[in-house]
Design an enzyme around this catalytic site. Structure first.
Site, PDB file in Angstrom:
ATOM      1  N   TYR A 194      69.570  50.423  71.878  1.00  0.00           N
ATOM      2  CA  TYR A 194      70.477  50.533  70.662  1.00  0.00           C
ATOM      3  C   TYR A 194      71.559  52.529  70.676  1.00  0.00           C
ATOM      4  CZ  TYR A 194      72.063  46.465  68.774  1.00  0.00           C
ATOM      5  OH  TYR A 194      72.252  44.650  68.929  1.00  0.00           O
ATOM      6  N   TYR A 208      51.139  44.649  64.321  1.00  0.00           N
ATOM      7  CA  TYR A 208      51.647  45.368  63.472  1.00  0.00           C
ATOM      8  C   TYR A 208      52.734  46.690  64.422  1.00  0.00           C
ATOM      9  CZ  TYR A 208      52.719  49.037  60.213  1.00  0.00           C
ATOM     10  OH  TYR A 208      53.750  50.219  59.680  1.00  0.00           O
ATOM     11  N   LYS A 213      55.889  47.283  66.203  1.00  0.00           N
ATOM     12  CA  LYS A 213      56.664  48.369  65.802  1.00  0.00           C
ATOM     13  C   LYS A 213      57.382  49.238  66.940  1.00  0.00           C
ATOM     14  CE  LYS A 213      56.561  48.949  61.357  1.00  0.00           C
ATOM     15  NZ  LYS A 213      58.465  49.699  60.477  1.00  0.00           N
ATOM     16  N   THR A 227      56.470  41.788  50.123  1.00  0.00           N
ATOM     17  CA  THR A 227      54.781  42.458  50.041  1.00  0.00           C
ATOM     18  C   THR A 227      55.797  43.549  48.800  1.00  0.00           C
ATOM     19  OG1 THR A 227      55.455  43.987  51.815  1.00  0.00           O
ATOM     20  CG2 THR A 227      53.542  42.187  52.208  1.00  0.00           C
ATOM     21  N   GLY A 228      57.100  43.736  48.733  1.00  0.00           N
ATOM     22  CA  GLY A 228      57.409  44.373  47.463  1.00  0.00           C
ATOM     23  C   GLY A 228      57.554  44.214  46.403  1.00  0.00           C
ATOM     24  N   SER A 243      58.447  45.615  56.017  1.00  0.00           N
ATOM     25  CA  SER A 243      57.699  44.990  57.309  1.00  0.00           C
ATOM     26  C   SER A 243      56.260  45.328  56.001  1.00  0.00           C
ATOM     27  CB  SER A 243      57.226  46.153  58.243  1.00  0.00           C
ATOM     28  OG  SER A 243      56.487  45.351  59.008  1.00  0.00           O
ATOM     29  N   ARG A 256      44.071  48.379  51.682  1.00  0.00           N
ATOM     30  CA  ARG A 256      44.685  50.206  52.252  1.00  0.00           C
ATOM     31  C   ARG A 256      43.247  50.914  51.532  1.00  0.00           C
ATOM     32  NH1 ARG A 256      50.507  51.120  53.927  1.00  0.00           N
ATOM     33  NH2 ARG A 256      51.183  50.309  51.589  1.00  0.00           N
TER      34      ARG A 256
END
Ligand code: UDP
Length: 319
Positions: A159, A145, A149, A36-37, A75, A186
Site C-alpha cells: 500500500y 500469528y 503479521k 480479547t479486548g 489481533s 503470557r
C-alpha cells in the site's frame, strides 16, 4: 484537532494508546470486536473526544468524516489466544489489515501496523535487527500469528509503494503492564496472580529461554514517535534488557515477597529460545529508548493486579 482510529482499541495496548492520544489532543475512535479486548479497559476514557465502535475489522470499515491516523492494533496477541483462535488470528492479520489499509487510502490517513517480534520466529540472529528476515515455522501452531503479521507487513509495504499511503510498521517486543488479562497465558500476567495467591509459578521448559520485557508506557511513547516520523520500513520497539524466564519468575516472587515456589511445565511447540531487540534504529531515528527499569514497571503492574484481583491475593499481608 487530529482524529485517530485505533483498531483493537479495547485491548491491552490499544487502550493505553487511546489514553495517550487523548492526552496528546487527538479525537479518538476505538474500534474492537471485544473478542480479547474488554470495555472495562476504556470505560474511564469516556468524553466528547472519545468514541467506541464495536466492529470486527475483517468486515468493511465505515467511518463518517475525516480520519488522520489509523493505528492498526486489532489481533489476538498472546500465544494462548492465537492458538485458541487460529482462524480469527489469520483473518484479522490479513483481511483486517486489508480493510484498515483501504480506509487509510480512502481517508488519506497515516497508517501504523502493530507488527511483532514474532516475525523473527525462533531467531538464529541475536539480538534481532530489523534487517533480519526471521526463522518462522509457517505450519506450526504459532505460524497463524507470525505469518499473519508477516503478510500484514507485506501488504502495508505494498500500500505504501503502490498506493502511496503514508505507512509505518512497528515490531513490538514483549510488553507488560496494567490491563493485561490475568488469564491471557503470557508469562508476566500469569506469574503475578500466581505469586499474589501463593500458587506455584508455572515456568515452561527449563526456564532458560530469554525474553526482553518493555513497560507499556515506554512502548506507547516509541510507537507515537514512529507514527509522527517519515520512516516507512519496520522499526523494533522494545526494551533490550534480556532475562531468562526463570529470572523473571524469581524477580516477581521476590518483589511480592510471595511464598510461591516454581513448578515446571512442558515448553510449548516452537517457543523461541531467545529474544532481544536491537533498538539502535529507534534510538537514532526517534530519539527513543525505554525509561522504566523492569523492577519499576513490575511494581506498577503488581499494584494493578493486586487491586483488580482483590483481597483474595496475599500482597498486603506479605508486603
Ligand atoms: N511462559 C512460562 N510460563 C507461563 C507462560 C509463559 O514459562 O505460564 C514462557 C513461555 O514459554 C515463553 C516466555 O515465557 O518462553 C514468554 O511467553 P509469553 O507467552 O509471555 O510470550 P511469547 O514471547 O512467547 O510470545
Amino acid at each position: 484537532m487530529p482524529r485517530s482510529l485505533v483498531t483493537g482499541g479495547a485491548g491491552f495496548l490499544g487502550s493505553h494508546l487511546c489514553e495517550y492520544l487523548l492526552k496528546k489532543g487527538h479525537q479518538v475512535i476505538a474500534m474492537d470486536n471485544l473478542l480479547t479486548g474488554t470495555v472495562g479497559n476504556i470505560e474511564h476514557l469516556q468524553s466528547e473526544d472519545f468514541q467506541f465502535i464495536k466492529h470486527d475489522v475483517t468486515e468493511y470499515i465505515y467511518i463518517a468524516g475525516a480520519v488522520d491516523y489509523i493505528w492498526h492494533f486489532a489481533s489476538p496477541a498472546s500465544p494462548l489466544d492465537y492458538m485458541q483462535l487460529p482462524i480469527h488470528t489469520l483473518k484479522v492479520g490479513a483481511m483486517g489489515t486489508h480493510k484498515a489499509l483501504g480506509l487509510a487510502l480512502q481517508k488519506k490517513a497515516s497508517f501504523l501496523l502493530a507488527s511483532t517480534s514474532e516475525v523473527y520466529g525462533d531467531p538464529l540472529v541475536h539480538p534481532q535487527q530489523e534487517t533480519y528476515w526471521g526463522n518462522v515455522n509457517p505450519v506450526g501452531p504459532r505460524g497463524v500469528y507470525d505469518e499473519a503479521k508477516r503478510f500484514g507487513e507485506a501488504l502495508t509495504m505494498a500500500y505504501h509503494r503502490h498506493n502511496h499511503v503514508d505507512t509505518k510498521i512497528v515490531r513490538i517486543f514483549n510488553t507488560y503492564g496494567p490491563r493485561m488479562r490475568p488469564k491471557d497465558g503470557r508469562a508476566i500476567p500469569t506469574f503475578i496472580p500466581q505469586a499474589l495467591n501463593g500458587d506455584p509459578l508455572t515456568v515452561f521448559g527449563d526456564g532458560h529461554q530469554t525474553r526482553s520485557f518493555c513497560y507499556v508506557a515506554d512502548l506507547i511513547d516509541g510507537i507515537y514517535r514512529l507514527m509522527m516520523s517519515e520512516y516507512h520500513q519496520p522499526v523494533n520497539i522494545g526494551n533490550p534488557h534480556e532475562m531468562t524466564i526463570r529470572q523473571i519468575a524469581d524477580l516477581i516472587i521476590d518483589l511480592i515477597k510471595s511464598p510461591s515456589k516454581i513448578i515446571k511445565k512442558p515448553l510449548p511447540v516452537d517457543d523461541p529460545k531467545v529474544r532481544q531487540p536491537d533498538i539502535k534504529l529507534a534510538k537514532e531515528l526517534l530519539g527513543w529508548e525505554p525509561q522504566f527499569p523492569i523492577k519499576d514497571g513490575l511494581e506498577k503492574t503488581i499494584d494493578w493486579f493486586a487491586a483488580v484481583l482483590g483481597p483474595k491475593s496475599n500482597t498486603s499481608k506479605n508486603k
